[in-house]
Write a protein that holds these residues in place. Structure first.
Motif, mmCIF file in Angstrom:
data_model
loop_
_atom_site.group_PDB
_atom_site.id
_atom_site.type_symbol
_atom_site.label_atom_id
_atom_site.label_comp_id
_atom_site.label_asym_id
_atom_site.label_seq_id
_atom_site.Cartn_x
_atom_site.Cartn_y
_atom_site.Cartn_z
ATOM 1 N N ALA A 34 4.770 -3.942 0.275
ATOM 2 C CA ALA A 34 3.602 -4.751 -0.075
ATOM 3 C C ALA A 34 2.674 -4.911 1.129
ATOM 4 O O ALA A 34 1.450 -4.902 0.988
ATOM 5 C CB ALA A 34 4.034 -6.111 -0.606
ATOM 6 N N HIS A 37 1.416 -0.856 2.018
ATOM 7 C CA HIS A 37 0.865 0.073 1.034
ATOM 8 C C HIS A 37 -0.195 -0.534 0.116
ATOM 9 O O HIS A 37 -0.553 0.073 -0.898
ATOM 10 C CB HIS A 37 1.991 0.683 0.200
ATOM 11 C CG HIS A 37 2.718 1.751 0.939
ATOM 12 N ND1 HIS A 37 3.522 1.504 2.030
ATOM 13 C CD2 HIS A 37 2.744 3.089 0.761
ATOM 14 C CE1 HIS A 37 4.014 2.639 2.476
ATOM 15 N NE2 HIS A 37 3.549 3.621 1.728
ATOM 16 N N ARG A 38 -0.712 -1.659 0.475
ATOM 17 C CA ARG A 38 -1.790 -2.236 -0.331
ATOM 18 C C ARG A 38 -2.970 -1.272 -0.336
ATOM 19 O O ARG A 38 -3.356 -0.732 0.705
ATOM 20 C CB ARG A 38 -2.220 -3.581 0.239
ATOM 21 C CG ARG A 38 -3.252 -4.257 -0.614
ATOM 22 C CD ARG A 38 -3.578 -5.615 -0.094
ATOM 23 N NE ARG A 38 -4.485 -6.287 -1.005
ATOM 24 C CZ ARG A 38 -4.844 -7.532 -0.885
ATOM 25 N NH1 ARG A 38 -4.377 -8.262 0.102
ATOM 26 N NH2 ARG A 38 -5.667 -8.063 -1.752
ATOM 27 N N GLY A 39 -3.509 -1.029 -1.517
ATOM 28 C CA GLY A 39 -4.636 -0.117 -1.653
ATOM 29 C C GLY A 39 -4.239 1.341 -1.790
ATOM 30 O O GLY A 39 -5.091 2.193 -2.054
ATOM 31 N N ILE A 72 1.630 -4.034 -5.882
ATOM 32 C CA ILE A 72 1.530 -3.728 -4.453
ATOM 33 C C ILE A 72 0.169 -3.102 -4.150
ATOM 34 O O ILE A 72 -0.513 -3.507 -3.211
ATOM 35 C CB ILE A 72 2.680 -2.802 -4.001
ATOM 36 C CG1 ILE A 72 3.996 -3.587 -3.979
ATOM 37 C CG2 ILE A 72 2.389 -2.195 -2.633
ATOM 38 C CD1 ILE A 72 5.223 -2.730 -3.739
ATOM 39 N N SER A 73 -0.210 -2.119 -4.939
ATOM 40 C CA SER A 73 -1.463 -1.410 -4.709
ATOM 41 C C SER A 73 -2.663 -2.351 -4.753
ATOM 42 O O SER A 73 -3.560 -2.278 -3.914
ATOM 43 C CB SER A 73 -1.635 -0.303 -5.745
ATOM 44 O OG SER A 73 -2.853 0.376 -5.548
ATOM 45 N N SER A 74 -2.658 -3.250 -5.711
ATOM 46 C CA SER A 74 -3.807 -4.146 -5.888
ATOM 47 C C SER A 74 -3.720 -5.424 -5.064
ATOM 48 O O SER A 74 -4.700 -6.159 -4.956
ATOM 49 C CB SER A 74 -3.940 -4.522 -7.370
ATOM 50 O OG SER A 74 -2.853 -5.351 -7.762
ATOM 51 N N GLY A 75 -2.537 -5.705 -4.520
ATOM 52 C CA GLY A 75 -2.355 -6.945 -3.769
ATOM 53 C C GLY A 75 -2.113 -8.143 -4.664
ATOM 54 O O GLY A 75 -2.150 -9.290 -4.208
#
Length: 86
Positions: A34, A37-39, A72-75
């Motif tokens: 988290a 790897h955000r974004g 994780i990607s979007s936060g």
């Protein structure tokens, strides 16, 4: 929100327990991913989550891992419902 069932004796596979010598709790791996790897693309995160789940001996479904990767990607926050068995 995802769900997983974990036996009481294996909770240290999911959550860090300072009293346990178990070295690969999923919570630690998720937290690290988290932060790092955000974004990033979901397709890049899913295999890393699968590897962490396998190391922790946890049976997340592909759909659960994809949902976690999206968070994780979007936060975004991610909720996991944990059912504990004996």
């Amino acid at each position: 929100m995802g769900e997983i069932t974990v036996s009481a004796q294996d909770m240290h596979h999911l959550l860090h327990d300072p009293a346990s010598a178990y070295g690969a709790p999923y919570q630690r791996a998720y937290t690290e991913l988290a932060a790092s790897h955000r974004g990033r693309p979901v397709a890049e995160i899913v295999p890393l989550l699968r590897e962490a789940a396998d190391r922790a001996l946890l049976g997340f479904t592909d759909a659960d891992l994809a949902e976690q990767a999206c968070a994780i990607s979007s936060g975004a926050p991610y909720e996991l419902r944990v059912r504990i068995t004996r």
